[in-house]
Design a protein around this motif. Structure first.
Motif, PDB file in Angstrom:
ATOM      1  N   LEU A  22       0.819  -1.208   0.000  1.00 46.75           N
ATOM      2  CA  LEU A  22       0.000   0.000   0.000  1.00 46.75           C
ATOM      3  C   LEU A  22       0.856   1.263   0.000  1.00 46.75           C
ATOM      4  CD1 LEU A  22      -2.904   1.072   0.101  1.00 46.75           C
ATOM      5  CD2 LEU A  22      -2.716   1.051   2.590  1.00 46.75           C
ATOM      6  N   LEU A  23       1.920   1.257   0.773  1.00 47.43           N
ATOM      7  CA  LEU A  23       2.744   2.459   0.921  1.00 47.43           C
ATOM      8  C   LEU A  23       3.947   2.482  -0.020  1.00 47.43           C
ATOM      9  CD1 LEU A  23       2.651   2.865   4.795  1.00 47.43           C
ATOM     10  CD2 LEU A  23       1.200   3.939   3.073  1.00 47.43           C
ATOM     11  N   TYR A  24       4.054   1.488  -0.895  1.00 44.50           N
ATOM     12  CA  TYR A  24       5.175   1.442  -1.841  1.00 44.50           C
ATOM     13  C   TYR A  24       5.187   2.724  -2.673  1.00 44.50           C
ATOM     14  CZ  TYR A  24       8.176  -0.179  -5.609  1.00 44.50           C
ATOM     15  OH  TYR A  24       9.189  -0.295  -6.521  1.00 44.50           O
ATOM     16  N   ASP A  25       6.338   3.319  -2.786  1.00 44.87           N
ATOM     17  CA  ASP A  25       6.510   4.550  -3.572  1.00 44.87           C
ATOM     18  C   ASP A  25       5.559   5.648  -3.090  1.00 44.87           C
ATOM     19  OD1 ASP A  25       7.714   6.113  -5.496  1.00 44.87           O
ATOM     20  OD2 ASP A  25       6.426   5.408  -7.128  1.00 44.87           O
ATOM     21  N   GLY A  26       5.366   5.705  -1.786  1.00 41.88           N
ATOM     22  CA  GLY A  26       4.500   6.721  -1.210  1.00 41.88           C
ATOM     23  C   GLY A  26       3.035   6.551  -1.561  1.00 41.88           C
ATOM     24  N   GLY A  27       2.666   5.372  -2.043  1.00 40.55           N
ATOM     25  CA  GLY A  27       1.286   5.110  -2.416  1.00 40.55           C
ATOM     26  C   GLY A  27       0.951   5.563  -3.828  1.00 40.55           C
ATOM     27  N   LEU A  86      -1.758   7.648   3.493  1.00 40.22           N
ATOM     28  CA  LEU A  86      -1.826   7.918   2.055  1.00 40.22           C
ATOM     29  C   LEU A  86      -2.526   9.250   1.799  1.00 40.22           C
ATOM     30  CD1 LEU A  86      -2.809   4.541   0.397  1.00 40.22           C
ATOM     31  CD2 LEU A  86      -0.657   5.737   0.203  1.00 40.22           C
ATOM     32  N   LYS A  87      -3.615   9.481   2.506  1.00 40.50           N
ATOM     33  CA  LYS A  87      -4.373  10.715   2.319  1.00 40.50           C
ATOM     34  C   LYS A  87      -3.510  11.921   2.701  1.00 40.50           C
ATOM     35  CE  LYS A  87      -8.806  12.772   3.429  1.00 40.50           C
ATOM     36  NZ  LYS A  87     -10.032  12.632   4.180  1.00 40.50           N
ATOM     37  N   ARG A  88      -2.762  11.787   3.780  1.00 40.12           N
ATOM     38  CA  ARG A  88      -1.897  12.867   4.232  1.00 40.12           C
ATOM     39  C   ARG A  88      -0.780  13.114   3.227  1.00 40.12           C
ATOM     40  NH1 ARG A  88       2.476  13.081   8.520  1.00 40.12           N
ATOM     41  NH2 ARG A  88       2.663  15.301   8.900  1.00 40.12           N
ATOM     42  N   ALA A  89      -0.183  12.039   2.715  1.00 39.18           N
ATOM     43  CA  ALA A  89       0.897  12.177   1.737  1.00 39.18           C
ATOM     44  C   ALA A  89       0.390  12.846   0.464  1.00 39.18           C
ATOM     45  CB  ALA A  89       1.495  10.822   1.417  1.00 39.18           C
ATOM     46  N   ALA A  90      -0.829  12.542   0.067  1.00 45.36           N
ATOM     47  CA  ALA A  90      -1.397  13.145  -1.139  1.00 45.36           C
ATOM     48  C   ALA A  90      -1.653  14.637  -0.926  1.00 45.36           C
ATOM     49  CB  ALA A  90      -2.700  12.445  -1.505  1.00 45.36           C
ATOM     50  N   SER A  91      -2.030  15.025   0.287  1.00 39.12           N
ATOM     51  CA  SER A  91      -2.301  16.440   0.548  1.00 39.12           C
ATOM     52  C   SER A  91      -1.020  17.261   0.648  1.00 39.12           C
ATOM     53  CB  SER A  91      -3.125  16.592   1.831  1.00 39.12           C
ATOM     54  OG  SER A  91      -2.348  16.235   2.962  1.00 39.12           O
ATOM     55  N   LEU A  92       0.110  16.613   0.884  1.00 37.74           N
ATOM     56  CA  LEU A  92       1.387  17.317   0.995  1.00 37.74           C
ATOM     57  C   LEU A  92       2.016  17.595  -0.359  1.00 37.74           C
ATOM     58  CD1 LEU A  92       2.977  15.481   4.056  1.00 37.74           C
ATOM     59  CD2 LEU A  92       1.902  17.741   4.016  1.00 37.74           C
ATOM     60  N   LYS A  93       1.518  16.955  -1.399  1.00 40.92           N
ATOM     61  CA  LYS A  93       2.117  17.129  -2.732  1.00 40.92           C
ATOM     62  C   LYS A  93       1.691  18.413  -3.374  1.00 40.92           C
ATOM     63  CE  LYS A  93       2.968  12.379  -3.772  1.00 40.92           C
ATOM     64  NZ  LYS A  93       2.792  11.267  -4.647  1.00 40.92           N
TER      65      LYS A  93
END
Length: 93
Positions: A22-27, A86-93
């Motif tokens: 799930l978290l591979y390559d930041g999702g 994943l949701k948090r990582a997507a919002s940081l982009k």
């Protein structure tokens, strides 16, 4: 060790592989997210299967009574926490 207990242990072993996929390559890798979904579905099906086998063949053990609900909760909580990551990582982009 009976089959339902082996299925429960398999479910616990699958959890780190689910998280890794799930978290591979930041999702960001869609294919690995499909792999993670498949692992989650398979783990969920083993939960259903081990319960049916244990009840049908009277293979209920103290280990299973303790570990089966624990494995279920760890799997679901891991999915929730990883999904939030994943949701948090997507919002940081």
């Amino acid at each position: 060790m009976n089959l339902p207990n082996k299925l429960t242990i398999l479910r616990v072993i699958m959890i780190p592989f689910f998280v890794a996929a799930l978290l591979y390559d930041g999702g960001a890798n869609q294919n690995m997210r499909y792999v993670a979904a498949a692992l989650f579905i398979i783990a969920s099906l083993t939960d259903m299967l081990d319960g049916k086998i244990a009840r049908k063949y009277n293979l209920v053990t103290n280990f299973g009574k303790f570990m089966d609900p624990l494995a279920d909760k760890v799997l679901v909580m891991t999915a929730i926490i990883s999904g939030g990551r994943l949701k948090r990582a997507a919002s940081l982009k």
